[in-house]
Design a protein around this motif. Structure first.
Motif, short mmCIF file in Angstrom:
data_model
loop_
_atom_site.label_atom_id
_atom_site.label_comp_id
_atom_site.label_asym_id
_atom_site.label_seq_id
_atom_site.Cartn_x
_atom_site.Cartn_y
_atom_site.Cartn_z
N GLY A 155 -10.12 -21.19 -13.48
CA GLY A 155 -11.52 -21.43 -13.18
C GLY A 155 -12.26 -20.25 -12.58
O GLY A 155 -13.38 -20.39 -12.13
N THR A 156 -11.64 -19.08 -12.56
CA THR A 156 -12.34 -17.92 -12.00
C THR A 156 -13.29 -17.34 -13.04
O THR A 156 -13.16 -17.62 -14.23
CB THR A 156 -11.34 -16.82 -11.64
OG1 THR A 156 -10.63 -16.46 -12.84
CG2 THR A 156 -10.36 -17.29 -10.60
N PRO A 157 -14.25 -16.52 -12.58
CA PRO A 157 -15.18 -15.93 -13.56
C PRO A 157 -14.47 -15.13 -14.65
O PRO A 157 -14.90 -15.17 -15.80
CB PRO A 157 -16.07 -15.03 -12.70
CG PRO A 157 -16.02 -15.64 -11.35
CD PRO A 157 -14.67 -16.25 -11.20
N MET A 160 -13.12 -17.53 -17.14
CA MET A 160 -14.18 -18.14 -17.94
C MET A 160 -14.65 -17.16 -19.01
O MET A 160 -14.90 -17.53 -20.15
CB MET A 160 -15.37 -18.53 -17.06
CG MET A 160 -15.07 -19.55 -15.98
SD MET A 160 -14.09 -20.96 -16.51
CE MET A 160 -15.10 -21.63 -17.78
N SER C 435 -17.91 -25.07 -20.58
CA SER C 435 -17.23 -24.00 -19.84
C SER C 435 -17.67 -24.05 -18.37
O SER C 435 -16.89 -23.77 -17.48
CB SER C 435 -17.53 -22.64 -20.45
OG SER C 435 -18.91 -22.38 -20.40
N PHE C 438 -15.57 -26.38 -16.42
CA PHE C 438 -14.24 -25.90 -16.06
C PHE C 438 -14.28 -24.84 -14.97
O PHE C 438 -13.26 -24.53 -14.37
CB PHE C 438 -13.56 -25.27 -17.27
CG PHE C 438 -12.71 -26.25 -18.02
CD1 PHE C 438 -13.17 -26.84 -19.17
CD2 PHE C 438 -11.45 -26.56 -17.57
CE1 PHE C 438 -12.39 -27.74 -19.87
CE2 PHE C 438 -10.65 -27.45 -18.26
CZ PHE C 438 -11.13 -28.04 -19.40
N SER C 439 -15.46 -24.25 -14.75
CA SER C 439 -15.48 -23.09 -13.88
C SER C 439 -15.52 -23.52 -12.43
O SER C 439 -16.36 -24.33 -12.04
CB SER C 439 -16.71 -22.26 -14.22
OG SER C 439 -17.00 -21.37 -13.18
N TYR C 440 -14.61 -23.02 -11.62
CA TYR C 440 -14.56 -23.43 -10.22
C TYR C 440 -15.40 -22.56 -9.32
O TYR C 440 -15.40 -22.71 -8.12
CB TYR C 440 -13.12 -23.39 -9.72
CG TYR C 440 -12.25 -24.42 -10.38
CD1 TYR C 440 -10.89 -24.25 -10.48
CD2 TYR C 440 -12.79 -25.57 -10.91
CE1 TYR C 440 -10.09 -25.19 -11.08
CE2 TYR C 440 -12.00 -26.52 -11.53
CZ TYR C 440 -10.65 -26.32 -11.60
OH TYR C 440 -9.84 -27.24 -12.20
N PHE C 441 -16.11 -21.60 -9.90
CA PHE C 441 -16.95 -20.73 -9.08
C PHE C 441 -18.40 -20.92 -9.45
O PHE C 441 -18.71 -21.14 -10.61
CB PHE C 441 -16.55 -19.26 -9.31
CG PHE C 441 -15.25 -18.93 -8.66
CD1 PHE C 441 -14.07 -19.35 -9.24
CD2 PHE C 441 -15.21 -18.25 -7.47
CE1 PHE C 441 -12.88 -19.07 -8.64
CE2 PHE C 441 -14.02 -17.97 -6.88
CZ PHE C 441 -12.84 -18.37 -7.46
#
Lengths: 499, 102, 485
Positions: A155-157, A160, C435, C438-441
């Motif tokens: 889940g980090t940039p 992604m 997407s 899903f992104s944790y940031f």
């Protein structure tokens, strides 16, 4: 439906059903998850064993399900499928072991991870067992869908971004492949895989269209197989956790693409017909270029996984190269490299993951003296690296030998130049790592991330690379033994050239 | 030109006039009126079409259609007017707000 | 009358229409029972519909005169494989959405008019799919339009009200145009029954005019480009279950009528370039809708524009069916699009509604990491997305494949390029939202818990879309029952 009809489907279900159950398992149920994972893969290995024995004795295992009014979903175990399935099954078992150790202690969303992990393997098995282009296409796209969540798991940039690039490449490739298959169906009405190819009768009527279709299909498959210039997604996908990189690069995605190329050349077009249409020279050229390009890029990478990624780009094209040379010897070389490269590369990735998980080492410049600290892992890495370079008696040497001999037999000596260059480049980027690891002293105290007690790291992280390294060695040493990958490749070549 | 044909022609013209007004004018009540005029045109056409039979009695089917159509038109007009009132109450403006919701 | 008499196959069409109608009446008279009556009917009606499907598979098409009154003044109900399939699709989507709506509206005060209007909508749809004559189609079309408009207006915000007004005006214009076509057809041929009109002789001059009017009206109601402008605001501002049903079913009803009329009456007499023109409009719809979906800032608006794009696919049926050898494939493909889009789009709207319920908004930029908060809804979203993009193993893939086959086999290869492009654009806009999920940031957003029923009905519909991809032979067999093609 007899057992013969059920066997291919069952093999698929041994990872699909546990995967579905794992999805709904709550996060804390580690034991259940582990049991399902390992139980499923163990069962799969048993079924694969049955299939190997059966296909060797000319049994026919086929599952047929009507999926469209005029096309069936066909899961068929022929010699090639069984080899790919066996590779996937064995490596899945080991990767599961590895992934459990790597992720269960630390990560979140493990149920989701292992669920998609299982779906990924199911798709790979589906691709391996596909009996026609439609089935292949369906599982090929399912593979893309099930690997995306694995790539973006953290889940980090960066992940992604990697995921976005992955999507662009793989869906674009999928679209090209789809058009190719649809066009072929419209032209000739059938999309089945037949040993020796089924398109020869159409040489006069449809030659140009068949060339375009070939181009489209190879482009679609080449994305996953990381043929240059469609390889861009692969280095970026290295942000994924090590088990994912191992899976993507040894078992699932890249192999699926390469396997697809082999299938299209041998079982849709037929090797002689492809040569007649003049399709093989361009394919060989692209493969050769990729081999060299990948190796050169690998030279300049400091991050270990990125270097291994470019090495994969280079090595998988050996398979495409083998498919592009006419003659049974080259076929054997290319096909057997499916297995050999899988074993060697997964060893390297397992070791890379170990270095990262235990010592926090991600870059080659940090790798001074790791051999002292983690001798077993470094030994496995060494075996894998030497195999990649092509040092006998490790498996990689066998594939290169057959490719070279085959090239000579087909009157294409320039390929030998490519192979030699590639081996030299491989040496150039692997040997320094080995030197650093064994012969240089550790620069400063490294931060130890975890210790496995008496062993240099957790046993489940250590065992898989050792096993795969050993298998790579044995595949080379015992290449002439029955049921070795080489023997199997010989069987495939025999059935392809004399249907 | 016989009478029914004249009626049919007038009906078509009314339909056209109504559609034109629907497009050109922006106030909702005018649009509703325009639709009613178009509807009247269609009904007129239908009534004239009842003359198809050769005997003295006209064909009842178009009459049935017109009656049904009138009922539908009345309900629809009622709904439209109610909506227009409500829009005016809620937003204070009469014309349809033309912005896409953000 | 014994139970056997009531349930005689011949009377099934009447029951299918009456059951929701009865529920609507009860819900008007006794407002507090609205929810329960609707749930009850939502369970019973699908069963009756399935019985009808089996009946038609076994015995072929079914015909019924309402009240025993004969044509031309009596109403004739006709059910063949196509009608049965559309009824089944309607039953599944509305039934799941009813369960969803029950939970969705329990927290906020539901308008007492929701349930009656909901049931009227269902009754109108059923009546539409069972109609055997063109005037009855007009009546049911109007019923459908009025219920749909009222449902859109229910939330009473300024945006919803003006969207409803726009929708109403477009709907009425479309119906009027259609009615004029009916009048022309009747004036020229003296009959309203579709089956009788099918035997109408060669080119009377009224036929192209009637077709133009009817097609224009139906195209407006189906929101084909450039008549699509009313759809995004209406579908985006309606409550989630209403949006689901609007996108999934209501716009398909007018398409269904157009297909019926085309196949049974008009096709031999219309210039083939008209079909190509309709196809071009479909192509524009696909591209324009997809681009707008890429630019949308709100999730429901994205999904509404996706509907605009997918409707474009539906209308590719017309050019693709122009050659005899591919006509059947194109027909099956178009209908497969209808079914899989219905299930998938309803699932996505329900999932979007769940998102709004949990987080209070649906701004795409602010929905990071929600896959962890609501995995079931996101899985439903993913499966539905798979079908919309047209990836295996979904109904959308089957539809896309059939269309590709038809395009390439009939030599109209340019449509295949469009279909592939549409798939890639759909991938882009689906993953644009996905997407982020899903992104944790920068952070995983928090929200309130969602009733399980809401998430699971969305998933059930998404699974239907996937299931359609695996049962194509059975579905096509139903479609062909009674030889509607």
């Amino acid at each position: 439906m007899t057992f013969d009809n059920w066997l291919p489907l069952l093999t698929l279900l041994t990872s699909l059903l546990p995967g579905i159950v794992i999805f709904v398992l709550p996060e804390e149920r580690v034991r259940w998850r582990t049991a399902l994972n390992l139980g499923g893969s163990g069962l799969k290995l048993v079924l694969i064993g049955v299939m190997i024995w059966g296909v060797h004795h000319e049994h026919v295992y086929e599952t047929r399900l009507p999926i469209l009014p005029d096309i069936d979903l066909v899961l068929n175990a022929d010699a090639m499928s069984v080899m790919m399935t066996a590779l996937s099954g064995v490596l899945w078992f080991l990767t599961t072991l590895y992934a459990i150790a790597y992720l269960e202690k630390s990560s979140q969303s493990r149920s989701r991870f292992f669920g998609f992990f299982s779906l990924c393997v199911s798709s790979t098995i589906g691709i391996a067992l596909a009996g026609n282009l439609m089935t292949f296409l369906m599982f090929y796209e399912m593979l893309t869908l099930s690997t995306y969540p694995l790539v973006v798991h953290s889940g980090t940039p960066e992940s992604m971004r990697a995921g976005r690039i992955y999507i662009v490449y793989t869906f674009g490739g999928g679209a090209a492949f789809l058009i190719g298959v649809a066009w072929l169906k419209a032209l000739v009405g059938s999309v089945a895989f037949t040993e020796g190819g089924m398109l020869a009768p159409y040489v006069d009527t449809y030659a140009t269209q068949l060339r375009f279709i070939f181009l489209l299909m190879i482009a679609g498959l080449g994305v996953k197989a990381a043929l240059v210039p469609l390889h861009g997604w692969l280095p970026k996908a290295m942000v994924a956790p090590a088990p994912v990189s191992a899976l993507l690069h040894a078992v699932a995605v890249v192999k699926a693409g390469a396997f697809g190329i082999v299938r299209v050349v041998y079982d849709v077009y037929g090797i002689e017909f492809s040569a007649k249409l003049g399709l093989l020279q361009p394919l060989a050229a692209v493969a050769a270029f990729t081999i060299v390009y990948g190796s050169i890029r690998a030279l300049f990478q400091d991050e270990l996984k990125k270097r291994l990624a470019f090495s994969t780009v280079s090595q998988v094209s050996y398979i495409a190269l083998g498919a592009a040379i006419v003659g049974p010897v080259a076929t054997i070389g290319g096909v057997v490299h499916l297995v050999h490269q899988g074993l060697m590369k997964i060893t390297l990735f397992f070791c890379a993951g170990n270095f990262a998980a235990t010592l926090g080492v991600h870059h080659i410049s940090q790798m001074n003296g790791v051999g002292r600290r983690m001798p077993w892992t470094m030994a496995a890495f060494t075996l894998g690296a030497l195999g990649m370079i092509g040092v006998p008696p490790i498996a990689g040497f066998i594939s290169k030998w057959y490719l070279a001999t085959g090239a000579l037999a087909a009157g294409q000596p320039w390929i030998i130049m490519i192979l030699v260059t590639s081996s030299l480049l491989n040496a150039a980027y692997f040997l320094p790592i080995l030197y650093r690891g064994w012969f240089q002293d550790a620069a400063e105290t490294r931060s130890e991330k975890s210790s496995g007690g008496k062993l240099e790291t957790h046993w489940m992280l250590l065992l898989p690379p050792l096993i795969t390294a050993l298998l790579a060695l044995l595949a080379g040493l015992l290449a002439n033994a029955p049921f070795s990958p080489l023997e199997w490749a010989r069987l495939i070549a025999t059935r392809e050239y004399q249907p | 030109m016989n009478i029914p044909l004249l009626y049919e022609l007038v009906g078509v013209i009314l339909l056209g006039m109504g559609l034109y007004s629907l497009v050109v004018y922006s106030h909702p009540v005018r649009k509703i009126l325009a639709l009613n005029v178009s509807g009247a045109g269609v009904f007129l056409f239908l009534v004239a079409a009842a003359d198809r039979t050769s005997g003295p009695l006209p064909d009842p089917v178009p009459h049935a259609m017109v009656l049904t159509g009138i009922v539908v038109a009345v309900s629809a007009t009622a709904l439209a007017l109610a909506l227009a009132c409500r829009i005016h109450q809620v937003s204070g403006t009469a014309p349809l707000t033309d912005n896409e919701p953000e | 009358m014994s139970l056997n008499d009531i349930l005689r196959p011949m009377n099934l069409p009447a029951w299918i229409i009456s059951l929701p109608l009865l529920a609507a009446v009860v819900a008007v008279v006794l407002p507090r029972t609205g929810r329960w009556v609707s749930i009850f009917i939502a369970i019973i009606t699908p069963l009756v519909v399935f019985k009808l499907c089996i009946e038609i598979l076994v015995h072929g098409a079914l015909q019924m005169q309402v009240g025993g009154w004969q044509a031309p003044l009596g109403i004739q109900l006709y059910a063949d494989g196509l009608s049965a399939a559309m009824l089944a699709m309607t039953a599944i989507v509305i039934s799941c959405s009813t369960f969803y709506a029950r939970s969705y509206f329990s927290a906020k005060a539901a308008s007492p008019f929701f349930w009656p209007l909901w049931m009227f909508l269902w009754a109108a749809l059923n009546a539409l799919f069972l109609s055997g004559d063109i005037f009855n189609l007009y009546v049911t079309l109007e019923l459908l339009g009025l219920s749909a408009v009222a449902l859109v207006a229910l939330s009473q915000t300024a945006d919803a009200l003006s969207a409803a007004m726009r929708y109403l005006l477009v709907s009425l214009t479309g119906s009027l145009s259609y009615l004029m076509g009916v009048a022309l057809l009747y004036a020229a041929n003296g009959t309203l029954s579709i089956k009788m009109l099918a035997t109408v002789g060669p080119a009377s001059p009224s036929l192209p005019a009637a077709f133009a009017l009817m097609a224009a009206g139906l195209i407006m109601k189906s929101a084909l480009f450039p008549m699509h402008f009313w759809l995004p605001p209406a579908h985006a501002n309606a409550p989630a279950p209403v949006s689901a049903v609007l996108s999934a079913l209501v716009v398909k009803a007018s398409f269904y009528i157009l297909v019926r009329l085309w196949l049974m009456i008009f096709e031999p007499f219309i210039n083939p370039s008209t079909a190509q023109l309709i196809g071009m409009l479909g192509a524009f719809a696909v591209i324009w809708g997809s681009v707008q979906a890429l630019l949308a800032k709100r999730l429901k608006l994205l999904v509404a524009y996706s509907t605009v794009a997918q409707i474009g696919y539906l209308f590719l049926f017309f050019p693709l069916s122009s050659t005899p050898q591919t006509a059947h494939t194109a027909w099956q493909g178009g209908l497969y699009f209808v079914f899989s889009h219905a299930c998938a789009k309803a699932a996505i709207f329900l999932a979007a509604g769940t998102v709004i319920y949990a987080f209070g908004h649906d701004r795409i930029n602010k929905l990071h990491g929600i896959v962890r908060r609501m995995p079931v809804s996101m899985f439903a979203f993913a499966l539905a997305g798979v079908s919309l993009i047209g990836l295996p193993p979904s109904g959308g893939f089957i539809a896309k494949w059939l269309y590709l086959n038809a395009a390439l086999a009939s030599g109209q290869w340019w449509w295949s390029g469009l279909i592939i492009l549409g798939g890639l654009l759909a991938t882009a806009y689906i993953f644009r939202f996905f997407s982020r999920a899903f992104s944790y940031f920068p952070e995983v957003v928090e929200g309130r818990p969602v009733p399980k029923i809401m998430e699971w009905t969305a998933l059930a519909l998404a699974l239907c879309a996937i299931f359609l991809g695996l049962t194509a032979p059975a579905v096509t067999e139903l479609l062909n029952a009674g030889k509607p093609f």
